[in-house]
Design a protein around this motif. Structure first.
Motif, PDB file in Angstrom:
ATOM      1  N   ALA A 199       0.842  -1.200   0.000  1.00 31.71           N
ATOM      2  CA  ALA A 199       0.000   0.000   0.000  1.00 31.71           C
ATOM      3  C   ALA A 199       0.873   1.244   0.000  1.00 31.71           C
ATOM      4  N   PRO A 200       0.432   2.308  -0.642  1.00 33.83           N
ATOM      5  CA  PRO A 200       1.220   3.549  -0.636  1.00 33.83           C
ATOM      6  C   PRO A 200       1.266   4.188   0.742  1.00 33.83           C
ATOM      7  N   PHE A 201       2.287   5.019   0.948  1.00 34.45           N
ATOM      8  CA  PHE A 201       2.413   5.751   2.215  1.00 34.45           C
ATOM      9  C   PHE A 201       1.675   7.093   2.192  1.00 34.45           C
ATOM     10  N   ASN A 202       1.125   7.459   1.028  1.00 39.79           N
ATOM     11  CA  ASN A 202       0.328   8.689   0.891  1.00 39.79           C
ATOM     12  C   ASN A 202       1.111   9.935   1.287  1.00 39.79           C
ATOM     13  N   LEU A 203       2.276  10.085   0.701  1.00 38.03           N
ATOM     14  CA  LEU A 203       3.108  11.266   0.930  1.00 38.03           C
ATOM     15  C   LEU A 203       2.417  12.511   0.376  1.00 38.03           C
ATOM     16  N   LYS A 204       2.317  13.554   1.211  1.00 42.66           N
ATOM     17  CA  LYS A 204       1.672  14.803   0.801  1.00 42.66           C
ATOM     18  C   LYS A 204       2.600  16.001   0.915  1.00 42.66           C
ATOM     19  N   LEU A 205       3.703  15.837   1.663  1.00 42.54           N
ATOM     20  CA  LEU A 205       4.605  16.942   1.960  1.00 42.54           C
ATOM     21  C   LEU A 205       6.030  16.551   1.631  1.00 42.54           C
ATOM     22  N   LEU A 206       6.810  17.502   1.111  1.00 41.89           N
ATOM     23  CA  LEU A 206       8.207  17.220   0.770  1.00 41.89           C
ATOM     24  C   LEU A 206       9.024  18.493   0.940  1.00 41.89           C
ATOM     25  N   GLY A 207      10.159  18.375   1.641  1.00 37.66           N
ATOM     26  CA  GLY A 207      11.028  19.518   1.858  1.00 37.66           C
ATOM     27  C   GLY A 207      12.138  19.587   0.828  1.00 37.66           C
ATOM     28  N   VAL A 208      12.387  20.786   0.295  1.00 38.73           N
ATOM     29  CA  VAL A 208      13.462  21.018  -0.677  1.00 38.73           C
ATOM     30  C   VAL A 208      14.573  21.763   0.042  1.00 38.73           C
ATOM     31  N   GLY A 209      15.617  21.033   0.427  1.00 36.77           N
ATOM     32  CA  GLY A 209      16.701  21.629   1.185  1.00 36.77           C
ATOM     33  C   GLY A 209      16.334  21.778   2.645  1.00 36.77           C
ATOM     34  N   ASN A 210      17.344  21.971   3.468  1.00 39.04           N
ATOM     35  CA  ASN A 210      17.104  22.063   4.910  1.00 39.04           C
ATOM     36  C   ASN A 210      17.096  23.496   5.399  1.00 39.04           C
TER      37      ASN A 210
END
Length: 649
Positions: free
Chosen positions: A354-365
């Motif tokens: 099953a997918p983890f349903n990723l909705k958020l992603l950070g570009v760089g810290n």
């Protein structure tokens, strides 16, 4: 500390004249929605947070890939035996293994663990090793021992394959010891190759073989966090780009995960940690799984082609960013893609179809400058073109103000960024003075992620920082401002999360541990009270028709919780004197005659929790009498109070 405490005392005494002002909660005028992600967790492998901490492996340098191949191991010598470190060219991600040759007699290797091994009486331990016989036949005799040599548990394991094969055995400890070691004795005559020598407790989180420390995960689960940010932090950037975090090297079989030096290994001269490496047994799959376990949205942060600007400040030319961007696209496929895709299939092969349903992603810290903006726009264009539903986290730099912050804030707003990540490590005064920080932010602009914050008792990154009650209280006051502005602030997390008592680099930290114990700091209990009493909508709470933002050292926020039909109040009395207030709940006809009250307090601003007194500063719960639609509350000096009252229709 003493100077600031004196200031609080003076303000508290001056504030007594205002102590009886009634507070008004306008229950019939709900405002902003509070995001499910409002209060979350920031994880970084600093302070031995992963290896030696959350990741329950007890063997240090199990695959001999540390800079010094035998680091963590001590040879119990015998003139008729020897050990060689060999290198295989066909397995570049894990090339080293050892070859042990013995002609009899007592010969062995001892592993010291991560500042010792924490073992518990009656708990089973799973030992495993990848090995092959070169000639003869050897049997491993395992001994779990105390520092004085007393044996806690034993097992025997014949090595009986001429091809690489995993051998395993289980045994039980007959005692409890925080500083145990493991002896691996070689019996017989012959030569054998060994790699991936491992020892795990059976009582991991959800009893998963090779899993996580249950007590540490339980502390996280108890917070009911809205999100889990991983893997950091500066660790995302690396000291240089070759040292950056590369998620693809952290998934798949353990023996195929490439060990890397931890960028905190030599960052601080006062806490040099030459044996700090990353085995990535806790990799991206395990992070996603952990987030799912504790009911949190996963929030991975990826390198954007920039190394840490406090170190080398190395950057990838914009025209050479394609591999970095592809890593981001592939990560979304790994998290969300069908099992027919390359990376979705790998997720399924690892045990999660099953997918983890990723909705958020950070570009760089925590990048800054025009070079960050140049790279962010490349990532944003590529990700939004393929996955427009994924919301991107962008960096406002390491500080909450100044020229660097101003530049990034302006540029990201002009780009209509989704969410801007703001960081603040400051003294308690700053947090108390900035509870109104977001009151005047643009309601139609990018949303805010308070991604890293912690009140510093001494100075930023000082080894003398401590998790004092004053620091926690100042954070509680500041968080009323975050909650009050939930239409702008969508996420917030304290940082760092974990610290090992014998292996830390940075203080303060939310949760402290040693090899057997763990405890939440006063700051932890502040975070937990917010996250477990979140509510779904902001309610106005006023005094003299004004927001309650620090006058007379009183701070307040209020929310409505739709599922339970409760009003939730959060009140911080930062003064040194008690304050008594009547709270009028306008817009309701009736309340249940009993509510709940949680109080977190200490008479000592410098009070801390410890292994000996893990709950010295922790919440108390009591029943609260309710009359009509009014509450009468006395707030203890230097206290944080949460009240829940149920509305009856």
């Amino acid at each position: 500390m003493q100077k600031w405490y004196t200031t609080v005392l003076a303000l508290g005494l001056a504030g007594q004249v205002f102590a009886q002002n009634p507070l008004v909660v306008k229950v019939n005028q709900p405002k902003a929605e509070i995001q499910p992600t409002m209060w979350g967790l920031f994880f970084e492998d600093i302070n031995m947070g992963a290896d030696g901490g959350l990741y329950a492996e007890l063997i240090k340098n199990r695959s001999f890939e540390f800079e010094s191949p035998m680091m963590g191991w001590k040879e119990q010598k015998n003139p008729k035996a020897s050990v060689l470190v060999l290198n295989r060219q066909d397995q570049p991600e894990n090339p080293r293994f050892i070859r042990v040759k013995t002609e009899g007699g007592k010969y062995g290797l001892t592993n010291e663990g991560f500042r010792g091994m924490g073992v518990k009486q009656g708990v089973g331990y799973d030992f495993s090793v990848l090995s092959r016989n070169v000639e003869g036949n050897l049997t491993l005799k395992l001994e779990l021992i105390k520092p004085d040599g007393q044996v806690l548990g034993t097992a025997s394991l014949p090595l009986n394959s001429t091809d690489w094969k995993k051998h395993s055995v289980r045994f039980t400890s007959n005692g409890t010891e925080p500083k145990a070691k493991l002896n691996v004795w070689f019996e017989g005559t012959g030569t054998a190759d060994l790699d991936m020598i491992s020892l795990f407790p059976q009582d991991t989180w959800k009893n998963r073989p090779g899993g996580l420390r249950a007590d540490l995960v339980q502390l996280l689960a108890d917070m009911k966090p809205g999100f889990l940010r991983f893997p950091g932090g500066c660790i995302v950037e690396g000291m240089d780009l070759s040292n950056r975090y590369q998620w693809k090297k952290t998934v798949g079989p353990l023996e195929g995960r490439e060990v890397a030096i931890n960028r905190w290994n030599k960052e601080f001269k006062h806490r040099l940690t030459p044996d700090y490496f990353q085995t990535f047994g806790l990799g991206f799959f395990e992070y996603f799984q952990l987030a799912e376990d504790i009911g949190a949205e996963p929030l991975p942060i990826l390198n954007c082609g920039m190394a840490c600007q406090y170190n080398t400040a190395e950057v990838v030319p914009v025209e050479e960013l394609d591999p970095y961007v592809q890593d981001a696209l592939d990560l979304i496929e790994f998290a969300n893609g069908s099992t027919d895709t390359k990376w979705g299939k790998l997720r399924a092969d690892m045990g999660h179809p099953a997918p983890f349903n990723l909705k958020l992603l950070g570009v760089g810290n925590e990048q800054w400058g025009p070079q960050y903006i140049d790279r962010y726009v490349v990532f944003e264009k590529a990700i939004k073109s393929k996955y427009p539903e994924v919301r991107l986290i962008s960096s406002a730099g390491p500080n909450p103000d100044g020229e660097v912050f101003g530049f990034l804030n302006g540029k990201l707003r002009s780009l209509k960024a989704d969410i801007i990540d703001e960081h603040y490590y400051r003294k308690p005064e700053w947090f108390l003075e900035n509870a109104t920080r977001y009151d005047d932010y643009d309601r139609n602009g990018p949303k805010i992620f308070a991604g890293e914050y912690a009140s510093q008792s001494k100075d930023v990154a000082s080894p003398e920082n401590r998790n004092t009650w004053l620091c926690a209280l100042s954070e509680a006051a500041f968080m009323t401002g975050l909650e009050r502005n939930a239409d702008v602030v969508h996420m917030a997390s304290y940082a760092p999360l974990f610290a090992h008592a014998d292996g830390w680099q940075w203080t303060p930290d939310l949760i402290w541990m040693n090899n057997l114990q763990s405890y939440g700091t006063p700051n932890y209990y502040v975070q937990k009270l917010y996250s477990t009493n979140k509510g779904t909508k902001v309610l106005p709470i006023l005094s003299n028709n004004q927001l309650i933002t620090g006058k007379d050292q009183l701070y307040a926020s209020a929310t409505w919780d739709e599922p339970t039909k409760e009003v939730i109040l959060k009140l911080v009395n930062a003064s040194s004197q008690p304050q008594t207030h009547t709270v009028n709940l306008e817009g309701v006809k009736k309340l249940e005659n009993k509510g709940k009250r949680f109080t977190l307090k200490s008479s000592e601003p410098g009070a801390v929790n410890s292994f000996d007194q893990p709950k010295q500063v922790s919440p108390t719960e009591e029943e609260l009498a309710v009359k009509g639609t009014k509450l009468n509350l006395t707030l203890a000096p230097q206290s944080f109070t949460v009240v829940r009252v149920k509305v009856v229709k």
